[in-house]
Scaffold this motif. Sequence first.
Motif, mmCIF file in Angstrom:
data_model
loop_
_atom_site.group_PDB
_atom_site.id
_atom_site.type_symbol
_atom_site.label_atom_id
_atom_site.label_comp_id
_atom_site.label_asym_id
_atom_site.label_seq_id
_atom_site.Cartn_x
_atom_site.Cartn_y
_atom_site.Cartn_z
ATOM 1 N N GLU A 195 2.014 -20.283 -11.504
ATOM 2 C CA GLU A 195 2.722 -19.362 -10.622
ATOM 3 C C GLU A 195 2.404 -19.667 -9.162
ATOM 4 N N SER A 196 3.327 -19.288 -8.315
ATOM 5 C CA SER A 196 3.116 -19.374 -6.876
ATOM 6 C C SER A 196 4.030 -18.364 -6.202
ATOM 7 N N GLY A 197 3.758 -18.118 -4.922
ATOM 8 C CA GLY A 197 4.647 -17.275 -4.141
ATOM 9 C C GLY A 197 4.141 -15.877 -3.851
ATOM 10 N N GLY A 198 2.978 -15.528 -4.387
ATOM 11 C CA GLY A 198 2.440 -14.213 -4.097
ATOM 12 C C GLY A 198 1.963 -14.110 -2.651
ATOM 13 N N GLY A 199 1.632 -12.892 -2.255
ATOM 14 C CA GLY A 199 1.141 -12.693 -0.902
ATOM 15 C C GLY A 199 1.142 -11.236 -0.521
ATOM 16 N N GLY B 24 9.196 -2.305 1.439
ATOM 17 C CA GLY B 24 10.578 -2.581 1.778
ATOM 18 C C GLY B 24 10.898 -4.056 1.908
ATOM 19 N N GLY B 25 9.874 -4.866 1.925
ATOM 20 C CA GLY B 25 10.063 -6.306 2.075
ATOM 21 C C GLY B 25 10.362 -7.001 0.754
ATOM 22 N N SER B 26 10.402 -8.323 0.819
ATOM 23 C CA SER B 26 10.761 -9.135 -0.343
ATOM 24 C C SER B 26 9.786 -10.293 -0.508
ATOM 25 N N ASP C 35 15.739 -22.318 -13.194
ATOM 26 C CA ASP C 35 16.339 -23.586 -12.782
ATOM 27 C C ASP C 35 15.988 -24.606 -13.857
ATOM 28 N N ASN C 36 16.979 -24.968 -14.652
ATOM 29 C CA ASN C 36 16.721 -25.884 -15.771
ATOM 30 C C ASN C 36 16.179 -27.226 -15.301
ATOM 31 N N ALA C 37 16.753 -27.735 -14.249
ATOM 32 C CA ALA C 37 16.370 -29.067 -13.779
ATOM 33 C C ALA C 37 14.916 -29.112 -13.313
ATOM 34 N N LYS C 38 14.433 -27.990 -12.813
ATOM 35 C CA LYS C 38 13.062 -27.937 -12.294
ATOM 36 C C LYS C 38 12.083 -27.321 -13.278
ATOM 37 N N ASN C 39 12.561 -26.912 -14.455
ATOM 38 C CA ASN C 39 11.693 -26.219 -15.421
ATOM 39 C C ASN C 39 10.947 -25.070 -14.764
ATOM 40 N N THR C 40 11.635 -24.328 -13.955
ATOM 41 C CA THR C 40 11.002 -23.283 -13.150
ATOM 42 C C THR C 40 11.757 -21.965 -13.292
ATOM 43 N N ALA C 41 10.993 -20.909 -13.463
ATOM 44 C CA ALA C 41 11.550 -19.568 -13.450
ATOM 45 C C ALA C 41 11.146 -18.872 -12.155
ATOM 46 N N TYR C 42 11.970 -17.926 -11.748
ATOM 47 C CA TYR C 42 11.732 -17.227 -10.484
ATOM 48 C C TYR C 42 11.794 -15.721 -10.710
ATOM 49 N N LEU C 43 11.101 -15.012 -9.838
ATOM 50 C CA LEU C 43 11.213 -13.561 -9.804
ATOM 51 C C LEU C 43 11.436 -13.169 -8.355
ATOM 52 N N GLN C 44 12.654 -12.787 -8.046
ATOM 53 C CA GLN C 44 12.986 -12.298 -6.713
ATOM 54 C C GLN C 44 12.708 -10.807 -6.672
ATOM 55 N N MET C 45 11.834 -10.413 -5.774
ATOM 56 C CA MET C 45 11.417 -9.018 -5.681
ATOM 57 C C MET C 45 11.862 -8.457 -4.342
ATOM 58 N N ASN C 46 12.742 -7.486 -4.382
ATOM 59 C CA ASN C 46 13.255 -6.831 -3.184
ATOM 60 C C ASN C 46 12.846 -5.369 -3.156
ATOM 61 N N SER C 47 12.953 -4.767 -1.995
ATOM 62 C CA SER C 47 12.618 -3.344 -1.831
ATOM 63 C C SER C 47 11.252 -3.031 -2.426
ATOM 64 N N LEU C 48 10.286 -3.848 -2.078
ATOM 65 C CA LEU C 48 8.952 -3.703 -2.667
ATOM 66 C C LEU C 48 8.299 -2.395 -2.245
ATOM 67 N N THR D 117 -0.639 -14.627 -9.928
ATOM 68 C CA THR D 117 -0.539 -14.690 -8.471
ATOM 69 C C THR D 117 -0.526 -13.256 -7.943
ATOM 70 N N GLN D 118 -1.298 -13.017 -6.893
ATOM 71 C CA GLN D 118 -1.477 -11.660 -6.385
ATOM 72 C C GLN D 118 -0.332 -11.264 -5.463
ATOM 73 N N VAL D 119 0.201 -10.081 -5.695
ATOM 74 C CA VAL D 119 1.191 -9.473 -4.806
ATOM 75 C C VAL D 119 0.611 -8.167 -4.292
ATOM 76 N N THR D 120 0.555 -8.038 -2.970
ATOM 77 C CA THR D 120 0.041 -6.825 -2.352
ATOM 78 C C THR D 120 1.091 -6.279 -1.405
ATOM 79 N N VAL D 121 1.464 -5.020 -1.616
ATOM 80 C CA VAL D 121 2.470 -4.373 -0.793
ATOM 81 C C VAL D 121 1.800 -3.265 0.004
ATOM 82 N N SER D 122 1.837 -3.392 1.315
ATOM 83 C CA SER D 122 1.206 -2.392 2.180
ATOM 84 C C SER D 122 2.202 -1.307 2.559
ATOM 85 N N SER D 123 1.680 -0.108 2.754
ATOM 86 C CA SER D 123 2.560 1.020 3.102
ATOM 87 C C SER D 123 2.711 1.163 4.597
#
Length: 119
Positions: A6-10, A15-17, A73-86, A113-119
């Motif tokens: 996994e990657s992409g956490g932060g 309200g962000g994505s 994405d089949n070609a990249k063997n990769t799955a994604y999770l788009q997270m909006n309105s966090l 991967t860690q996801v932290t949403v601040s208020s």
Amino acid sequence: QVQLVESGGGLVQAGGSLRLSCAASERTFSSYYMGWFRQAPGKEREFVARIRWSSGSTYYGDSVKGRFTISRDNAKNTAYLQMNSLKPEDTALYYCAAKINFLSDWGYWGQGTQVTVSS
């Protein structure tokens, strides 16, 4: 043996994505499902979303419906999770997982991967 990374956490404000990625080490077969789970401190692991690799059909947990989108994405063997309105309650360690078919257990897991949403 499928390995998942996994990657992409932060850190993001409410309200962000964010978009998480899950790269599989080898070609995922058409019957595979890939999914996302999350676990917050002191809480049980929660199902977030899953996708069937062949058809792209998706299914979501109630807490994220309408805000999160799983894709692949089949070609990249990769799955994604788009997270909006966090929301702050989305804060958790997010794990990618895979299983061979609908009836099997989630047998393959990433390191999280860690996801932290601040208020």
